[in-house]
Enzyme design. Structure first.
Site, PDB file in Angstrom:
ATOM      1  N   ASP A  14       0.859  -1.192   0.000  1.00  0.00           N
ATOM      2  CA  ASP A  14       0.000   0.000   0.000  1.00  0.00           C
ATOM      3  C   ASP A  14       0.886   1.229   0.000  1.00  0.00           C
ATOM      4  O   ASP A  14       2.049   1.175   0.424  1.00  0.00           O
ATOM      5  CB  ASP A  14      -0.924   0.020   1.219  1.00  0.00           C
ATOM      6  CG  ASP A  14      -1.922   1.187   1.166  1.00  0.00           C
ATOM      7  OD1 ASP A  14      -2.464   1.437   0.073  1.00  0.00           O
ATOM      8  OD2 ASP A  14      -2.141   1.849   2.185  1.00  0.00           O
ATOM      9  N   SER A  15       0.333   2.344  -0.462  1.00  0.00           N
ATOM     10  CA  SER A  15       1.088   3.589  -0.473  1.00  0.00           C
ATOM     11  C   SER A  15       1.336   4.099   0.948  1.00  0.00           C
ATOM     12  O   SER A  15       2.228   4.906   1.169  1.00  0.00           O
ATOM     13  CB  SER A  15       0.340   4.656  -1.273  1.00  0.00           C
ATOM     14  OG  SER A  15      -0.935   4.890  -0.702  1.00  0.00           O
ATOM     15  N   TYR A  53      -0.827   8.508  -2.863  1.00  0.00           N
ATOM     16  CA  TYR A  53      -0.806   8.248  -4.295  1.00  0.00           C
ATOM     17  C   TYR A  53      -2.029   8.835  -5.002  1.00  0.00           C
ATOM     18  O   TYR A  53      -2.035   9.003  -6.216  1.00  0.00           O
ATOM     19  CB  TYR A  53      -0.815   6.736  -4.557  1.00  0.00           C
ATOM     20  CG  TYR A  53       0.520   6.026  -4.428  1.00  0.00           C
ATOM     21  CD1 TYR A  53       1.584   6.585  -3.723  1.00  0.00           C
ATOM     22  CD2 TYR A  53       0.705   4.775  -5.011  1.00  0.00           C
ATOM     23  CE1 TYR A  53       2.783   5.915  -3.601  1.00  0.00           C
ATOM     24  CE2 TYR A  53       1.909   4.103  -4.897  1.00  0.00           C
ATOM     25  CZ  TYR A  53       2.946   4.665  -4.193  1.00  0.00           C
ATOM     26  OH  TYR A  53       4.139   3.998  -4.069  1.00  0.00           O
ATOM     27  N   GLY A  54      -3.081   9.101  -4.230  1.00  0.00           N
ATOM     28  CA  GLY A  54      -4.385   9.415  -4.798  1.00  0.00           C
ATOM     29  C   GLY A  54      -4.448  10.606  -5.739  1.00  0.00           C
ATOM     30  O   GLY A  54      -5.292  10.656  -6.626  1.00  0.00           O
ATOM     31  N   CYS A  93      -4.227  -1.365  -2.282  1.00  0.00           N
ATOM     32  CA  CYS A  93      -4.320   0.080  -2.488  1.00  0.00           C
ATOM     33  C   CYS A  93      -5.205   0.279  -3.715  1.00  0.00           C
ATOM     34  O   CYS A  93      -4.897  -0.236  -4.798  1.00  0.00           O
ATOM     35  CB  CYS A  93      -2.933   0.666  -2.738  1.00  0.00           C
ATOM     36  SG  CYS A  93      -2.908   2.396  -3.260  1.00  0.00           S
ATOM     37  N   THR A 108      -5.846   2.996  -5.434  1.00  0.00           N
ATOM     38  CA  THR A 108      -5.242   3.839  -6.466  1.00  0.00           C
ATOM     39  C   THR A 108      -4.264   3.030  -7.308  1.00  0.00           C
ATOM     40  O   THR A 108      -4.260   3.108  -8.540  1.00  0.00           O
ATOM     41  CB  THR A 108      -4.528   5.052  -5.843  1.00  0.00           C
ATOM     42  OG1 THR A 108      -5.465   5.788  -5.041  1.00  0.00           O
ATOM     43  CG2 THR A 108      -3.962   5.964  -6.911  1.00  0.00           C
ATOM     44  N   GLU A 137      -4.162   9.603   7.960  1.00  0.00           N
ATOM     45  CA  GLU A 137      -2.698   9.512   8.108  1.00  0.00           C
ATOM     46  C   GLU A 137      -2.182  10.407   9.237  1.00  0.00           C
ATOM     47  O   GLU A 137      -1.176  10.095   9.875  1.00  0.00           O
ATOM     48  CB  GLU A 137      -2.017   9.909   6.792  1.00  0.00           C
ATOM     49  CG  GLU A 137      -2.275   8.953   5.640  1.00  0.00           C
ATOM     50  CD  GLU A 137      -1.222   7.863   5.517  1.00  0.00           C
ATOM     51  OE1 GLU A 137      -0.071   8.082   5.912  1.00  0.00           O
ATOM     52  OE2 GLU A 137      -1.574   6.768   5.028  1.00  0.00           O
ATOM     53  N   CYS A 182     -11.190   2.975  -0.658  1.00  0.00           N
ATOM     54  CA  CYS A 182      -9.838   3.323  -0.241  1.00  0.00           C
ATOM     55  C   CYS A 182      -9.600   2.621   1.089  1.00  0.00           C
ATOM     56  O   CYS A 182     -10.469   2.633   1.960  1.00  0.00           O
ATOM     57  CB  CYS A 182      -9.677   4.836  -0.075  1.00  0.00           C
ATOM     58  SG  CYS A 182      -8.062   5.313   0.620  1.00  0.00           S
ATOM     59  N   HIS A 234      -7.881   3.335   3.582  1.00  0.00           N
ATOM     60  CA  HIS A 234      -7.833   4.188   4.778  1.00  0.00           C
ATOM     61  C   HIS A 234      -9.226   4.435   5.371  1.00  0.00           C
ATOM     62  O   HIS A 234      -9.362   4.718   6.558  1.00  0.00           O
ATOM     63  CB  HIS A 234      -7.234   5.561   4.435  1.00  0.00           C
ATOM     64  CG  HIS A 234      -5.758   5.546   4.199  1.00  0.00           C
ATOM     65  ND1 HIS A 234      -5.194   4.955   3.101  1.00  0.00           N
ATOM     66  CD2 HIS A 234      -4.739   6.077   4.921  1.00  0.00           C
ATOM     67  CE1 HIS A 234      -3.881   5.122   3.152  1.00  0.00           C
ATOM     68  NE2 HIS A 234      -3.580   5.792   4.241  1.00  0.00           N
TER      69      HIS A 234
END
Length: 284
Positions: free
Chosen positions: A19-20, A51-52, A82, A84, A167, A201, A203
């Protein structure tokens, strides 16, 4: 493990999960609980997240570097946890790169396992996708759903502030309330018949309580983790030749391109136990 004479090792190895940032840990957690006997290597490109908002070419290059790193770590199978990366890089890696690297290895994403369940989950056949700017602008969900279930109407909503809120551990803040309400109101005003909202996503599950609190009761909130885990389990049952390439001693490793302390601290939000993290470089 890794490369031997320029060729990736043929020895059995762990499942790689990429994942990013930290969000993929929500996918990893479900996969590990569903399949605890396997070995895993999780890689977060935290130094270059998010990355989005990045271009297709940049996401592809970053994702390609991450997959190569996981192959060097001995992984025979890599999951792009991920949305994205799955939207912008998966197909190119599968079609262009894998045949040159090692045709026996596999890279899988999180979009298809989610899409496969949409006809079962949605009663009205009106589905909403909440995702990063990159995922929504790629139209990956709508194209995949159109291919499988042309009778389902799909509406996408880019939520660019949601990943930074998670984040930065601000997902319980009043600011998060504002951005959650804003995007839910907008997508449901675009199509009031939506009865299923996909958290597109990794997250976003950390915002699930806030999202549910602001959703009409008749709207189902669909989180990806469990369906991706069950899809992977099913995939390995159908492909015993790949299952035989995976080591099974219950081990796990965590790699990050950023500070190990930051990763360990953030990971505690996603995982219930403490972890050890290694810092690596993949930007080459």
């Amino acid at each position: 493990m890794g490369k031997k004479n320029g060729i990736y090792s043929l020895q059995p190895g762990p499942i790689g999960i990429f994942d990013s940032g930290y969000g993929g840990l929500t996918i990893f957690d479900k996969i590990r609980k569903t399949m605890p006997e396997y070995d895993y290597v999780y890689l977060g490109d935290n130094a270059r997240t998010p990355y989005g908002t990045r271009s297709f070419e940049v996401v592809y290059q970053f994702t390609k570097q991450a997959v190569m790193k996981l192959f060097e770590e001995g992984c025979q199978l890599v999951i792009l946890a991920c949305n994205t990366a799955s939207a912008k890089a998966l197909r190119t890696i599968q079609q262009r790169d894998l045949p040159n690297w090692d045709a026996g290895r596999r890279v899988l994403g999180v979009i298809r396992p989610t899409v496969e369940l949409m006809d079962t989950v949605s009663r009205t056949k009106h589905v909403g996708i909440l995702g990063t700017t990159g995922t929504i602008s790629s139209h990956s969900y709508s194209m995949e759903i159109e291919k499988m279930f042309p009778h389902i109407r799909v509406t996408g909503e880019a939520c660019p502030m949601w990943v930074p809120l998670v984040e930065n551990n601000e997902f319980n803040s009043p600011g998060a309330d504002y951005f959650v309400k804003k995007h839910l109101y907008h997508i449901l005003s675009l199509d009031p018949k939506i009865d299923t909202l996909v958290l597109g996503c990794t997250h976003y599950p950390l915002l699930k309580d806030k999202i549910k609190a602001n959703l009409p009761k008749e709207v189902t909130l669909f989180s990806q983790g469990q369906c991706v885990a069950e899809s992977l389990q099913n995939y390995l049952t159908r492909h015993p030749e790949m299952d035989a390439k995976l080591t099974k001693s219950g081990k796990r490793r965590f790699l990050t391109t950023e500070s190990t302390e930051k990763f360990s601290e953030a990971a505690s939000l996603f995982l219930s136990d403490e972890i050890e993290v290694e810092q690596v470089s993949i930007d080459r």
